[in-house]
Enzyme design. Structure first.
Site, PDB file in Angstrom:
ATOM      1  CE  LYS A 102      -3.945   2.111   2.692  1.00  0.00           C
ATOM      2  NZ  LYS A 102      -4.918   1.694   3.665  1.00  0.00           N
ATOM      3  CB  SER A 107      -8.346   3.570   2.674  1.00  0.00           C
ATOM      4  OG  SER A 107      -7.175   3.026   3.752  1.00  0.00           O
ATOM      5  CB  SER A 131      -8.527   0.487   5.494  1.00  0.00           C
ATOM      6  OG  SER A 131      -9.161   1.868   5.367  1.00  0.00           O
TER       7      SER A 131
HETATM    8  N1  GLN Z   1     -13.003   4.443   6.319  1.00  0.00           N
HETATM    9  C1  GLN Z   1     -12.543   4.494   7.564  1.00  0.00           C
HETATM   10  C2  GLN Z   1     -12.159   6.009   7.581  1.00  0.00           C
HETATM   11  O1  GLN Z   1     -12.065   6.789   6.671  1.00  0.00           O
HETATM   12  C3  GLN Z   1     -11.342   3.595   7.856  1.00  0.00           C
HETATM   13  C4  GLN Z   1     -10.172   3.887   6.864  1.00  0.00           C
HETATM   14  C5  GLN Z   1      -8.877   2.938   7.241  1.00  0.00           C
HETATM   15  O2  GLN Z   1      -9.040   2.102   8.029  1.00  0.00           O
HETATM   16  N2  GLN Z   1      -7.861   3.438   6.947  1.00  0.00           N
HETATM   17  O3  GLN Z   1     -11.611   6.451   8.467  1.00  0.00           O
END
Ligand code: GLN
Length: 462
Positions: free
Chosen positions: A74, A149, A173
């Site tokens: 990532k 994400s 994410s």
């Molecule tokens: N969707 C969640 C957020 O926007 C989780 C994001 C993540 O786990 N990086 O914070």
């Protein structure tokens, strides 16, 4: 072919690391322009690594656990000489100047890092649509979001563009895109994997974890990346289990992996989910019951507290993490170039971080977090794990415009594990109109191995 078997074949020189790499590279060339799972590929460097591994194997030298396997990372994890952009214009020209601890470990075990994957900008999202470099398509359900994400890391596995990938999970994410793309993924207990070298979203929640097609792959990567890191004060010094051994079961033994397990099903986790998803999860749970699992009904009264608590803390910690992007040391000033969601978090985070408001918002959120953690641990006391949907909704079509609260609603079932610091994984349970649906498995802190055992038992009996 199971990934554990492939790793053995490479070591026995039945498949070469170079052939493995070229196969993936050809697929990437063909499919990545449409899917956009990878933002950057470094094939020449990867070829040199693969070649060296093959030579060492030929000459009878011992090689590492990940020898010859091809890995995507990532874009918020530092890898030397790759672009570490966090999918933001802010860091568009930023090159990693060192390896994160997880990367050092992967390289030491002879994994081949082929490239950096797409994600929501600074990991703040659940759809991978907010990347400055364009969205990622879902290979398992084309035309829909891959989740986020870590959407690029999940899509790369789903499309067969690499053997393994890494993501980060702050509120889901890793698990959310695994669920939408129909692959497996694991968020370890907070502190089990070093965060050194990860760009923070919200540091008290962030954990790095793997994606793979099978449990052997997840286990191999966990064996490499877990464990105490003297460079990172939040890592836990503990006796790391041999994850690979747990998943490497003969078929007859796979059923026994589940026998006698007590698994909890939380009523409210089903209530907040779409009916079609609930049907699949109920069928799956029933199947587990037939395999000798004892099912226990549980109730969690604080589901409505979870999203507000998570997002408040996320905003405050993210705001503080972004202060270094002031345009002097790294790239552009973040507020000048970032997208709407990142800017929203910075503004709200800045507002609620002011001293006069901390009692009203942040301190309350911390109290709510302790309550949620206590309650979840109480439920987990009587069972081996909690099983339920990973995500309450199906992935929307790319380009659909959603209100922030609609986007946040994807996270209601995943943020709990981050608020409580517990381990959690997602494994494919079924499909609704060909769209994958994931089963989430959550366990007590440091019971990561138990989740893997459940995944192994479940996966092999599918
Ligand atoms: N969707 C969640 C957020 O926007 C989780 C994001 C993540 O786990 N990086 O914070």
């Amino acid at each position: 072919m199971k990934l554990l078997d492939k790793a053995v074949s490479i070591k026995n020189h039945e498949i070469t690391a170079s052939d493995n790499l070229e196969n993936f590279y050809n697929k990437i060339k063909r499919r990545n322009p449409d899917i956009n799972a990878f933002l950057e590929i470094k094939i020449e460097e990867a070829r040199l690594v693969a070649d060296k591994i093959d030579q060492r194997i030929k000459s009878g030298e011992e090689v590492g656990k990940l020898a010859g396997l091809v890995i995507g990372i990532k874009s918020n994890i530092n890898v030397e000489d790759f672009k570490i952009t966090a999918a933001s214009k802010t860091l568009e020209n930023y090159f990693g100047s060192y390896d994160a601890t997880v990367i050092e470990r992967i390289k030491k075990e002879d994994g081949i890092i082929i490239g950096m994957t797409n994600m929501d900008e600074f990991a703040a999202g659940s759809s991978t649509e907010t990347s400055y470099f364009g969205y990622t398509d879902n290979p398992a359900a084309p035309g829909r979001i891959p989740g986020g994400s870590s959407g690029g890391s999940a899509a790369a596995i789903a499309a067969g563009l690499c053997d393994l990938s890494l993501g980060s999970d702050t509120g889901g994410s890793i698990r959310n895109p695994a669920s939408h793309c129909g692959v497996m993924a694991f968020k370890p207990t907070y502190g089990v994997v070093s965060r050194q070298g990860l760009l923070d979203l919200a540091m008290s929640f962030d954990q790095i974890g793997p994606f793979a097609q099978d449990t052997g792959g997840i286990a191999m990567m966990l064996d490499v990346i877990t464990g105490y890191d003297p460079k990172e004060c939040t890592t836990i010094d503990w006796n790391v289990p041999a994850f690979t051994k747990i998943t490497d079961l003969e078929d007859e033994k796979a059923q026994d992996a589940l026998k006698g397990m007590k698994l909890g099903v939380v009523e409210q986790f089903l209530e907040v989910s779409d009916d079609k998803i609930v049907n699949i999860i109920e069928d799956t749970v029933q199947e587990m019951g037939e395999l000798g699992v004892e099912l226990v009904e549980l109730s969690f009264d604080y589901i409505e507290l979870c999203l507000p608590t998570y997002y408040l803390i996320n905003y405050v910690e993210f705001f503080s993490a972004t202060r270094k992007y002031d345009g002097r040391k790294y790239g552009y000033k973040i507020e000048d170039v970032c997208g709407e969601e990142v800017l929203r978090r910075i503004h709200i985070g800045s507002y609620i971080s002011q001293k006069e408001y901390s009692g009203k918002y942040y301190n309350k959120a911390l109290q709510a977090r302790s309550l949620i953690r206590k309650e979840i641990n109480k439920l987990l006391r009587d069972v081996d794990a909690i099983v339920g949907p990973t995500v309450p909704k199906l992935p929307h079509k790319l380009g659909t415009s959603l209100e922030p609260m609609e986007m946040y609603a994807y996270d209601v079932l995943t943020v709990i594990a981050n608020l409580a610091g517990i381990p959690a994984a997602s494994i494919k349970a079924g499909e609704v109109n060909s769209i994958p649906v994931g089963l989430q498995i959550q366990a007590k802190p440091l019971d990561d191995a138990k989740i893997l055992q459940i995944m192994a038992g479940f996966h092999q009996t599918l």
